[in-house]
Motif scaffolding. Sequence first.
Motif, PDB file in Angstrom:
ATOM      1  N   PRO A   1       7.592  31.403  49.478  1.00 40.90           N
ATOM      2  CA  PRO A   1       7.105  30.836  48.285  1.00 40.90           C
ATOM      3  C   PRO A   1       8.009  31.181  47.003  1.00 40.90           C
ATOM      4  O   PRO A   1       8.419  32.305  47.029  1.00 40.90           O
ATOM      5  CB  PRO A   1       5.693  31.491  48.097  1.00 40.90           C
ATOM      6  N   ARG A   2       8.343  30.269  46.114  1.00 40.91           N
ATOM      7  CA  ARG A   2       9.340  30.348  45.248  1.00 40.91           C
ATOM      8  C   ARG A   2       8.434  30.395  43.520  1.00 40.91           C
ATOM      9  O   ARG A   2       9.016  30.893  42.722  1.00 40.91           O
ATOM     10  CB  ARG A   2      10.413  29.438  45.010  1.00 40.91           C
ATOM     11  N   CYS A   3       7.145  30.002  43.770  1.00 36.18           N
ATOM     12  CA  CYS A   3       6.426  30.001  42.431  1.00 36.18           C
ATOM     13  C   CYS A   3       6.904  29.085  41.363  1.00 36.18           C
ATOM     14  O   CYS A   3       6.987  29.750  40.253  1.00 36.18           O
ATOM     15  CB  CYS A   3       5.903  31.441  42.300  1.00 36.18           C
ATOM     16  N   GLY A   4       7.846  28.218  41.588  1.00 39.43           N
ATOM     17  CA  GLY A   4       8.293  27.360  40.536  1.00 39.43           C
ATOM     18  C   GLY A   4       9.612  27.894  40.014  1.00 39.43           C
ATOM     19  O   GLY A   4      10.040  27.262  39.063  1.00 39.43           O
ATOM     20  N   HIS A   5      10.244  29.124  40.647  1.00 43.80           N
ATOM     21  CA  HIS A   5      11.564  29.573  40.357  1.00 43.80           C
ATOM     22  C   HIS A   5      12.436  28.409  40.907  1.00 43.80           C
ATOM     23  O   HIS A   5      12.487  28.143  41.907  1.00 43.80           O
ATOM     24  CB  HIS A   5      11.624  30.869  40.987  1.00 43.80           C
ATOM     25  N   ARG A   6      13.484  28.087  39.880  1.00 44.27           N
ATOM     26  CA  ARG A   6      14.447  27.475  40.035  1.00 44.27           C
ATOM     27  C   ARG A   6      15.854  27.878  39.873  1.00 44.27           C
ATOM     28  O   ARG A   6      16.879  27.240  40.167  1.00 44.27           O
ATOM     29  CB  ARG A   6      14.333  26.038  39.344  1.00 44.27           C
ATOM     30  N   GLU A   7      15.771  29.092  39.431  1.00 43.87           N
ATOM     31  CA  GLU A   7      17.290  29.503  39.192  1.00 43.87           C
ATOM     32  C   GLU A   7      17.903  30.517  40.144  1.00 43.87           C
ATOM     33  O   GLU A   7      17.187  31.458  40.514  1.00 43.87           O
ATOM     34  CB  GLU A   7      17.316  30.388  37.936  1.00 43.87           C
ATOM     35  N   VAL A   8      19.147  30.120  40.723  1.00 37.23           N
ATOM     36  CA  VAL A   8      19.549  30.844  41.866  1.00 37.23           C
ATOM     37  C   VAL A   8      20.690  31.722  40.916  1.00 37.23           C
ATOM     38  O   VAL A   8      21.402  31.318  40.541  1.00 37.23           O
ATOM     39  CB  VAL A   8      20.211  29.880  42.695  1.00 37.23           C
ATOM     40  N   ASP A   9      20.617  32.915  41.136  1.00 40.07           N
ATOM     41  CA  ASP A   9      21.622  33.925  40.269  1.00 40.07           C
ATOM     42  C   ASP A   9      22.832  34.176  41.249  1.00 40.07           C
ATOM     43  O   ASP A   9      23.206  35.160  41.671  1.00 40.07           O
ATOM     44  CB  ASP A   9      20.736  35.163  40.092  1.00 40.07           C
ATOM     45  N   ASN A  10      23.421  32.939  41.437  1.00 37.38           N
ATOM     46  CA  ASN A  10      24.888  32.816  42.321  1.00 37.38           C
ATOM     47  C   ASN A  10      25.499  31.664  42.230  1.00 37.38           C
ATOM     48  O   ASN A  10      25.036  30.845  41.179  1.00 37.38           O
ATOM     49  CB  ASN A  10      24.565  33.308  43.812  1.00 37.38           C
ATOM     50  N   PHE A  11      26.977  31.734  42.575  1.00 32.97           N
ATOM     51  CA  PHE A  11      27.380  30.602  42.315  1.00 32.97           C
ATOM     52  C   PHE A  11      27.392  29.384  43.280  1.00 32.97           C
ATOM     53  O   PHE A  11      27.920  28.378  43.377  1.00 32.97           O
ATOM     54  CB  PHE A  11      29.101  30.641  42.119  1.00 32.97           C
ATOM     55  N   PHE A  12      26.580  30.176  44.276  1.00 32.21           N
ATOM     56  CA  PHE A  12      26.216  28.797  45.471  1.00 32.21           C
ATOM     57  C   PHE A  12      24.895  29.289  46.142  1.00 32.21           C
ATOM     58  O   PHE A  12      24.486  30.398  45.873  1.00 32.21           O
ATOM     59  CB  PHE A  12      27.231  28.780  46.696  1.00 32.21           C
ATOM     60  N   CYS A  13      24.107  28.520  46.954  1.00 28.28           N
ATOM     61  CA  CYS A  13      22.753  28.959  47.645  1.00 28.28           C
ATOM     62  C   CYS A  13      23.346  29.833  48.704  1.00 28.28           C
ATOM     63  O   CYS A  13      23.251  29.420  49.910  1.00 28.28           O
ATOM     64  CB  CYS A  13      22.311  27.618  48.073  1.00 28.28           C
ATOM     65  N   GLU A  14      23.460  31.177  48.400  1.00 29.55           N
ATOM     66  CA  GLU A  14      23.333  31.957  49.605  1.00 29.55           C
ATOM     67  C   GLU A  14      22.088  32.781  49.551  1.00 29.55           C
ATOM     68  O   GLU A  14      21.385  33.026  48.635  1.00 29.55           O
ATOM     69  CB  GLU A  14      24.521  32.956  48.994  1.00 29.55           C
ATOM     70  N   MET A  15      21.980  33.212  51.125  1.00 30.98           N
ATOM     71  CA  MET A  15      20.575  34.015  51.261  1.00 30.98           C
ATOM     72  C   MET A  15      20.282  35.100  50.260  1.00 30.98           C
ATOM     73  O   MET A  15      19.107  34.866  50.101  1.00 30.98           O
ATOM     74  CB  MET A  15      20.869  34.449  52.672  1.00 30.98           C
ATOM     75  N   PRO A  16      20.918  35.956  50.166  1.00 27.76           N
ATOM     76  CA  PRO A  16      20.413  37.320  49.090  1.00 27.76           C
ATOM     77  C   PRO A  16      19.767  36.569  47.995  1.00 27.76           C
ATOM     78  O   PRO A  16      18.880  37.082  47.424  1.00 27.76           O
ATOM     79  CB  PRO A  16      21.517  38.108  48.972  1.00 27.76           C
ATOM     80  N   ALA A  17      20.217  35.700  47.220  1.00 29.99           N
ATOM     81  CA  ALA A  17      20.061  35.027  45.879  1.00 29.99           C
ATOM     82  C   ALA A  17      19.051  34.459  46.131  1.00 29.99           C
ATOM     83  O   ALA A  17      18.046  34.271  45.352  1.00 29.99           O
ATOM     84  CB  ALA A  17      20.965  34.111  45.276  1.00 29.99           C
ATOM     85  N   LEU A  18      18.857  33.634  47.299  1.00 25.98           N
ATOM     86  CA  LEU A  18      17.473  32.741  47.522  1.00 25.98           C
ATOM     87  C   LEU A  18      16.260  33.726  47.995  1.00 25.98           C
ATOM     88  O   LEU A  18      15.285  33.222  47.493  1.00 25.98           O
ATOM     89  CB  LEU A  18      17.702  31.864  48.749  1.00 25.98           C
ATOM     90  N   VAL A  19      16.463  34.791  48.865  1.00 19.34           N
ATOM     91  CA  VAL A  19      15.678  35.658  48.933  1.00 19.34           C
ATOM     92  C   VAL A  19      14.960  36.317  47.653  1.00 19.34           C
ATOM     93  O   VAL A  19      13.847  36.417  47.468  1.00 19.34           O
ATOM     94  CB  VAL A  19      16.108  36.628  49.841  1.00 19.34           C
ATOM     95  N   LYS A  20      15.967  36.702  46.513  1.00 23.73           N
ATOM     96  CA  LYS A  20      15.270  37.132  45.442  1.00 23.73           C
ATOM     97  C   LYS A  20      14.749  36.270  44.469  1.00 23.73           C
ATOM     98  O   LYS A  20      14.116  36.658  43.709  1.00 23.73           O
ATOM     99  CB  LYS A  20      16.640  37.677  44.697  1.00 23.73           C
ATOM    100  N   MET A  21      14.977  34.948  44.821  1.00 28.79           N
ATOM    101  CA  MET A  21      14.278  33.729  44.148  1.00 28.79           C
ATOM    102  C   MET A  21      12.686  33.848  44.422  1.00 28.79           C
ATOM    103  O   MET A  21      11.739  33.544  43.587  1.00 28.79           O
ATOM    104  CB  MET A  21      14.569  32.619  44.378  1.00 28.79           C
ATOM    105  N   ALA A  22      12.191  34.319  45.733  1.00 25.51           N
ATOM    106  CA  ALA A  22      10.885  34.354  46.176  1.00 25.51           C
ATOM    107  C   ALA A  22       9.953  35.165  45.181  1.00 25.51           C
ATOM    108  O   ALA A  22      10.332  36.271  44.739  1.00 25.51           O
ATOM    109  CB  ALA A  22      10.854  34.710  47.672  1.00 25.51           C
TER     110      ALA A  22
END
Length: 314
Positions: A167-188
Amino acid sequence: MDTNNGSFTTDFILLGFSDRPQIERIISGVVFIFYVVTLVGNTTIILVSYLDTQLHTPMYFFLSNLSFLDLCYATSIIPQMLVNLWGPTKSITYAGCVLQFFFALDLGATECLLLAVMAYDRYAAVCQPLHYTVIMHSQLCQKMVLTAWLGGLGSALIVCSLTLKLPRCGHREVDNFFCEMPALVKMACVYSKVIEITVFALGVIFLLAPISLILISYGVITQAVMRIKSKAKWSKVLNTCGSHLTVVTLFYGTIIYMYMRPQNSTSQDEGKFLSLFYTIITPTLNPLIYTLRNKDVKSAVKRTLCVEKRSAKS
């Protein structure tokens, strides 16, 4: 707490280096140059390995696969990155993010296994030269490469399915220059022990196990090289094995440091620059390392160019 991920059509924002606008233009210029070199270098290796019959050997079959993999890997990330660096918006569609995430994982895991396969090929060539063609027959080479590709595909499917369910709870900002796993996990908005254990387990299979096999192979190769009395053969072995070992060190070093530590122990800025290294710099250096240190490839390029010139004159 609302844990709804929202619509699948929602765009994500790739923050990249937006917190450092003064270096964005520099990074975009460097990345563009590296991407052009990646395209030219890897395409050259693929074409030369196909056109020159003297390179129709297991080593160059594996090298062609590595070059094709690097082309796909860089192309799955860099064009979108350049669009975001040069354009006013830094968004990526949900579908685009999923595809980028999946292919980065798939191709990265495949490269881990492929580099181990290439180390075994060097072991067979140096330590079992009289039986090399029997050991590394075409069917075995094809099966090893297919196993590497399917292994990468399987790991990507597992990690992607687990990560995208968070669940991302509406979070849309990926703190990286591409969609990588660590950044996507931190969005949760929840912590997932399952993902951490899964990533660690896959890391052992795709990182620690292959690098262990590679080190063992090169340990045996080193012993064999020490017994070689011919300086010419000794130099050739060092050139081919040295090229592969350089690529292994660059790739595995950054990947292991990035993925085999707890996700919260790596700062985001550190993670971005590590990602920049193994997604952009390594695919560029691979063809340069193999061509600059390998006389066979350089000779094959010259032969291919000479044939093209003769064809053009006639």
